[in-house]
Scaffold this motif. Structure first.
Motif, PDB file in Angstrom:
ATOM      1  N   LEU A  65       0.804  -1.222   0.000  1.00 12.57           N
ATOM      2  CA  LEU A  65       0.000   0.000   0.000  1.00 12.57           C
ATOM      3  C   LEU A  65       0.837   1.273   0.000  1.00 12.57           C
ATOM      4  O   LEU A  65       0.280   2.361  -0.151  1.00 12.57           O
ATOM      5  N   GLU A  66       2.142   1.163   0.145  1.00  9.19           N
ATOM      6  CA  GLU A  66       2.989   2.355   0.165  1.00  9.19           C
ATOM      7  C   GLU A  66       2.878   3.111  -1.160  1.00  9.19           C
ATOM      8  O   GLU A  66       3.101   2.563  -2.232  1.00  9.19           O
ATOM      9  N   GLY A  67       2.488   4.361  -1.073  1.00  7.54           N
ATOM     10  CA  GLY A  67       2.385   5.197  -2.269  1.00  7.54           C
ATOM     11  C   GLY A  67       1.198   4.896  -3.155  1.00  7.54           C
ATOM     12  O   GLY A  67       1.079   5.460  -4.245  1.00  7.54           O
ATOM     13  N   ARG A  68       0.290   4.022  -2.705  1.00  8.70           N
ATOM     14  CA  ARG A  68      -0.861   3.647  -3.523  1.00  8.70           C
ATOM     15  C   ARG A  68      -2.031   4.602  -3.313  1.00  8.70           C
ATOM     16  O   ARG A  68      -2.281   5.059  -2.206  1.00  8.70           O
ATOM     17  N   ALA A  69      -2.779   4.860  -4.378  1.00 12.06           N
ATOM     18  CA  ALA A  69      -4.051   5.574  -4.261  1.00 12.06           C
ATOM     19  C   ALA A  69      -5.106   4.602  -3.736  1.00 12.06           C
ATOM     20  O   ALA A  69      -5.011   3.395  -3.940  1.00 12.06           O
ATOM     21  N   ARG A  70      -6.104   5.129  -3.040  1.00 13.42           N
ATOM     22  CA  ARG A  70      -7.183   4.277  -2.548  1.00 13.42           C
ATOM     23  C   ARG A  70      -8.012   3.758  -3.714  1.00 13.42           C
ATOM     24  O   ARG A  70      -8.041   4.340  -4.803  1.00 13.42           O
ATOM     25  N   ARG A  71      -8.704   2.664  -3.481  1.00 10.21           N
ATOM     26  CA  ARG A  71      -9.611   2.081  -4.477  1.00 10.21           C
ATOM     27  C   ARG A  71     -11.037   2.537  -4.169  1.00 10.21           C
ATOM     28  O   ARG A  71     -11.646   2.049  -3.221  1.00 10.21           O
ATOM     29  N   PRO A  72     -11.589   3.451  -4.955  1.00 10.09           N
ATOM     30  CA  PRO A  72     -12.931   3.969  -4.671  1.00 10.09           C
ATOM     31  C   PRO A  72     -14.003   3.267  -5.498  1.00 10.09           C
ATOM     32  O   PRO A  72     -13.724   2.460  -6.395  1.00 10.09           O
ATOM     33  N   ALA A 120     -15.393   2.253   2.429  1.00  6.54           N
ATOM     34  CA  ALA A 120     -15.116   3.207   3.506  1.00  6.54           C
ATOM     35  C   ALA A 120     -13.759   2.954   4.135  1.00  6.54           C
ATOM     36  O   ALA A 120     -13.047   3.896   4.511  1.00  6.54           O
ATOM     37  N   MET A 121     -13.378   1.685   4.244  1.00  9.57           N
ATOM     38  CA  MET A 121     -12.058   1.358   4.802  1.00  9.57           C
ATOM     39  C   MET A 121     -10.923   1.961   3.982  1.00  9.57           C
ATOM     40  O   MET A 121      -9.853   2.269   4.517  1.00  9.57           O
ATOM     41  N   GLN A 122     -11.175   2.126   2.677  1.00  9.51           N
ATOM     42  CA  GLN A 122     -10.124   2.677   1.820  1.00  9.51           C
ATOM     43  C   GLN A 122      -9.799   4.125   2.166  1.00  9.51           C
ATOM     44  O   GLN A 122      -8.768   4.651   1.752  1.00  9.51           O
ATOM     45  N   LEU A 123     -10.674   4.792   2.939  1.00  7.50           N
ATOM     46  CA  LEU A 123     -10.420   6.163   3.359  1.00  7.50           C
ATOM     47  C   LEU A 123      -9.418   6.227   4.512  1.00  7.50           C
ATOM     48  O   LEU A 123      -8.876   7.294   4.808  1.00  7.50           O
ATOM     49  N   LEU A 124      -9.181   5.100   5.170  1.00  7.17           N
ATOM     50  CA  LEU A 124      -8.291   5.064   6.327  1.00  7.17           C
ATOM     51  C   LEU A 124      -6.834   4.943   5.896  1.00  7.17           C
ATOM     52  O   LEU A 124      -6.528   4.255   4.916  1.00  7.17           O
TER      53      LEU A 124
END
Length: 304
Positions: A65-72, A120-124
């Motif tokens: 997840l380092e440097g990754r954009a969230r999955r919306p 919603a978890m992707q916002l964390l």
């Protein structure tokens, strides 16, 4: 040392962390390989095999997840569209949230895998996400999570409180009915019949007033039974009547695979639709059209 029995729950954990089933399978496999190579250094007096595996999986997920954009999902990117005739242009540069194919693993209840919660978890921040899943979903103690993350119990408890605050709007998954709930199944069967007949008025009657439809990888979404119905009219005008559907489940939610009629006969796989049912009516429909996502469900591309 038996590792294989843990594969399914490790995939589910990595999916909650990453929002991608493809990546979750890869990281679960990487976790198993790392554990096997390090088996001679495993100390059963310090941790159970399960706790040890989750420490490896957590480190693998945090690195990924380092440097990754969230999955919306599209609902996480802006306001609803007010134009049911807008161009359906995919946003292929967005790393969209993927669904979880329930049939691939026997995980029992899946309320904590539902799409709205995973989105919603992707916002964390990743470490808060790990704390939330390890503590709330997997029921590890604060001390175990602190060891897994190389931090303190106080830091774990603080991160958990912050994560709970962010997710307050996601609702309580314990109140979400499972796909085999009789009322849910009856609602989906009615929806499938109306969909197959391209009966827009019947579909609209099955919706809540503020029903949402979204369609990744198209970054559009619609809210309200009126716009939902207008968009479905557009779909049926394009493809005609005589659709076929197959019922299944994804993310612990009812789902259907929709097959569009072909001009020369037969049907072609069109979309996977994942539903939230509230009070016997459709409140939310996430429609996936990406061929890679459809491939997760081992569905035939063509049927008669």
């Amino acid at each position: 040392m038996e590792l294989e029995p843990y594969r399914g729950e490790l995939v589910a954990y990595c999916y909650r962390m990453l929002g991608s089933f493809h990546e979750a399978e890869d990281l679960a496999q990487e976790t198993m390989l790392r554990a096997w190579k390090a088996r001679d250094r495993y100390d059963s007096a310090r941790a159970s095999v399960r706790t040890w595996l989750y420490r490896i999986a957590t480190n693998a997920c945090l690195t990924a997840l380092e440097g990754r954009a969230r999955r919306p999902l599209p609902t996480g990117l802006g306001a609803p569209s007010d134009d049911p005739g807008a161009p359906l242009t995919p946003a292929l540069d967005v790393p969209w949230l993927q669904p979880f194919p329930d049939a691939r693993f026997d995980l029992g209840m899946r309320a904590d895998l539902r799409l709205a919660l995973v989105a919603a978890m992707q916002l964390l921040p990743p470490r808060q996400r790990a704390v939330l899943v390890l503590r709330e979903v997997l029921q590890f103690s604060a001390a175990e999570v602190a060891t897994q993350l190389g931090t303190t119990v106080a830091a774990v408890n603080s991160a958990l409180q912050r994560a709970r605050t962010v997710l307050a709007d996601a609702g309580d998954p314990s109140g979400v009915a499972e796909p085999d709930d009789p009322q849910v199944r009856a609602a989906i069967l009615r929806y499938a019949r109306a969909f197959e007949a391209a009966d827009v008025p019947a579909l609209v009657r099955l919706l809540t007033d503020d029903a949402v439809m979204e369609m990744p990888p198209v970054p559009l979404w619609y809210q309200g039974s009126r716009d939902y119905g207008l968009f479905m009219r557009r779909v049926f005008d394009m493809h005609g009547a005589g659709w076929s559907t197959t019922l299944l489940s994804a993310n612990g939610q009812p789902a259907l695979a929709a097959y569009a009629p072909e001009p020369g006969g037969g049907h072609r796989l069109h979309t996977l639709q994942v539903f939230t049912i509230t009070g016997g009516r459709v409140a939310h429909n996430v429609v996936f059209a990406d061929p890679r996502v459809l491939g997760l469900f081992d569905l035939p591309r063509q049927i008669s």
